[in-house]
Write an enzyme that holds these catalytic residues in place. Structure first.
Site, mmCIF file in Angstrom:
data_model
loop_
_atom_site.group_PDB
_atom_site.id
_atom_site.type_symbol
_atom_site.label_atom_id
_atom_site.label_comp_id
_atom_site.label_asym_id
_atom_site.label_seq_id
_atom_site.Cartn_x
_atom_site.Cartn_y
_atom_site.Cartn_z
ATOM 1 N N ASN A 11 0.869 -1.185 0.000
ATOM 2 C CA ASN A 11 0.000 0.000 0.000
ATOM 3 C C ASN A 11 0.897 1.223 0.000
ATOM 4 O O ASN A 11 1.477 1.574 1.025
ATOM 5 C CB ASN A 11 -0.897 -0.020 1.249
ATOM 6 C CG ASN A 11 -1.711 1.254 1.380
ATOM 7 O OD1 ASN A 11 -1.848 2.015 0.424
ATOM 8 N ND2 ASN A 11 -2.264 1.485 2.571
ATOM 9 N N LYS A 13 0.040 4.242 -0.342
ATOM 10 C CA LYS A 13 -0.641 5.443 0.190
ATOM 11 C C LYS A 13 -0.401 6.623 -0.773
ATOM 12 O O LYS A 13 -0.328 6.408 -1.973
ATOM 13 C CB LYS A 13 -0.161 5.762 1.607
ATOM 14 C CG LYS A 13 -0.140 4.518 2.495
ATOM 15 C CD LYS A 13 0.027 4.844 3.932
ATOM 16 C CE LYS A 13 0.222 3.563 4.716
ATOM 17 N NZ LYS A 13 0.026 3.723 6.126
ATOM 18 N N HIS A 98 -9.509 1.124 4.387
ATOM 19 C CA HIS A 98 -8.270 1.316 5.159
ATOM 20 C C HIS A 98 -8.563 2.263 6.323
ATOM 21 O O HIS A 98 -9.356 3.205 6.191
ATOM 22 C CB HIS A 98 -7.183 1.889 4.253
ATOM 23 C CG HIS A 98 -5.835 1.861 4.876
ATOM 24 N ND1 HIS A 98 -5.421 2.819 5.772
ATOM 25 C CD2 HIS A 98 -4.815 0.975 4.768
ATOM 26 C CE1 HIS A 98 -4.195 2.530 6.174
ATOM 27 N NE2 HIS A 98 -3.799 1.411 5.579
ATOM 28 N N GLU A 100 -7.019 4.671 7.445
ATOM 29 C CA GLU A 100 -6.791 6.098 7.130
ATOM 30 C C GLU A 100 -7.986 6.684 6.387
ATOM 31 O O GLU A 100 -8.306 7.867 6.555
ATOM 32 C CB GLU A 100 -5.486 6.260 6.326
ATOM 33 C CG GLU A 100 -4.274 6.034 7.226
ATOM 34 C CD GLU A 100 -3.023 5.526 6.521
ATOM 35 O OE1 GLU A 100 -2.975 5.558 5.277
ATOM 36 O OE2 GLU A 100 -2.106 5.078 7.234
ATOM 37 N N GLU A 170 -5.561 -4.926 10.483
ATOM 38 C CA GLU A 170 -4.587 -3.858 10.652
ATOM 39 C C GLU A 170 -4.879 -3.089 11.936
ATOM 40 O O GLU A 170 -5.676 -2.131 11.937
ATOM 41 C CB GLU A 170 -4.666 -2.886 9.472
ATOM 42 C CG GLU A 170 -4.324 -3.512 8.139
ATOM 43 C CD GLU A 170 -3.688 -2.478 7.221
ATOM 44 O OE1 GLU A 170 -2.549 -2.706 6.830
ATOM 45 O OE2 GLU A 170 -4.306 -1.457 6.942
ATOM 46 N N GLY A 176 2.120 2.456 10.518
ATOM 47 C CA GLY A 176 3.021 3.591 10.332
ATOM 48 C C GLY A 176 3.675 4.060 11.622
ATOM 49 O O GLY A 176 4.260 5.139 11.666
ATOM 50 N N SER A 216 3.254 -2.020 10.248
ATOM 51 C CA SER A 216 4.711 -1.996 10.413
ATOM 52 C C SER A 216 5.382 -3.337 10.132
ATOM 53 O O SER A 216 6.361 -3.700 10.790
ATOM 54 C CB SER A 216 5.084 -1.481 11.807
ATOM 55 O OG SER A 216 4.565 -0.167 11.982
HETATM 56 C C1 PEP Z 1 -0.826 0.161 5.819
HETATM 57 O O1 PEP Z 1 -0.857 1.305 5.421
HETATM 58 O O2 PEP Z 1 -1.716 -0.607 5.482
HETATM 59 C C2 PEP Z 1 0.297 -0.251 6.668
HETATM 60 C C3 PEP Z 1 0.268 -1.421 7.219
HETATM 61 O O3 PEP Z 1 1.325 0.665 6.829
HETATM 62 P P1 PEP Z 1 2.740 0.398 7.574
HETATM 63 O O4 PEP Z 1 3.270 -0.909 7.029
HETATM 64 O O5 PEP Z 1 3.594 1.547 7.173
HETATM 65 O O6 PEP Z 1 2.458 0.310 9.023
#
Ligand code: PEP
Length: 257
Positions: A11, A13, A98, A100, A170, A176, A216
């Site tokens: 992803n 973003k 997601h 976000e 998630e 992040g 992460s």
């Molecule tokens: C995500 O945006 O779905 C995500 C898991 O980001 P990150 O790996 O940076 O935590």
């Protein structure tokens, strides 16, 4: 019970315009010339880079996905992109709901459900994201929160359609932030989600659905997460923005599968 396929999804973003996308994907193709057929790999760049990504990944084992769609077919929805447009652009996957988008763009469970259903109708695989906040985990409501999100996101999705849906767990507190769910926490929630899926559908169906982890994930922690029996891959943000780390994550998945 059929073997569940690993999925490694990047992803991006709001990172990577067309030229940056081309550079990153050329680097990735260079590092991963062949990918095991036991691992599905998809990159999800911003909308404006989808065309470039499809061009650069032509004849590669890497597929292209989008980060969102709108559930209407066309019309006066300024700024939105339909599922049919994604198909026409060469996308096979789309991230839906997601955290976000839920947080910054007020996406509700109902909207997530409409978008997931539209993706299915247009034969794009939705990666439906669920996950709790830090407060919800601290209050010990995380299992109920995630159950509720799963149930609402999958409303009116049939027992055959669900086989083409991927769920991404998630935990918001791990996205992040550099903080990762422990392998035990991830496995525990994946088992929980699978048991909700068994209630909504049946055991056999639930055991066939891919549930991937996001938050992460990086080469240093991927192996311990991906070796959990109910973790079927990863949704990767930060570590998907560098060819080296994303290639490494694919290799780790290949070695486990
Ligand atoms: C995500 O945006 O779905 C995500 C898991 O980001 P990150 O790996 O940076 O935590």
């Amino acid at each position: 019970m059929g073997k569940r396929q690993f999925l490694i999804a990047g992803n991006w973003k709001m990172n990577g315009g067309p030229y940056q996308a081309a550079e990153l994907l050329d680097g990735l193709k260079e590092k991963k010339k062949n990918i095991s057929e036991d691992v599905d790999v998809v990159v999800c760049p911003p909308f404006v880079s989808l065309g470039m990504a499809v061009q650069h990944l032509h004849n590669s084992d890497i597929q292209v996905g989008a980060q969102d769609l709108y559930f209407e077919n066309n019309g006066a929805y300024t700024g939105e992109i339909s599922a049919a447009m994604l198909v026409e652009s060469g996308c096979n996957y789309v991230i839906i709901g997601h955290s976000e988008r839920r947080r910054y763009f007020a996406e509700t469970d109902d909207l997530v459900n409409k978008k997931a259903k539209k993706a299915i109708t247009e034969k794009i695989i939705p990666i439906v994201c669920v996950g709790e906040s830090l407060d919800e985990r601290k209050n010990n409501t995380h299992f109920n929160i995630v159950s509720d999100q799963v149930k609402k996101a999958l409303k009116d999705i049939s027992d055959t359609e669900i086989l083409d849906v991927v769920i991404a767990y998630e935990p918001i507190w791990a996205i992040g932030t550099g903080e990762t769910a422990t392998p035990a926490q991830a496995q525990q929630m994946h088992v929980h989600i699978r048991s909700r899926l068994a209630e909504l559908y049946d055991d056999e169906t639930a055991s066939a659905i891919g549930i991937i982890y996001g938050g992460s994930m990086k080469p240093a922690n991927a192996e311990e997460l991906l070796t959990q029996p109910d973790v079927d891959g990863g949704l990767i943000g930060g570590a998907s923005l560098e060819a080296e780390s994303f290639a490494e994550l694919i290799t780790i998945a290949e070695n486990i599968s």
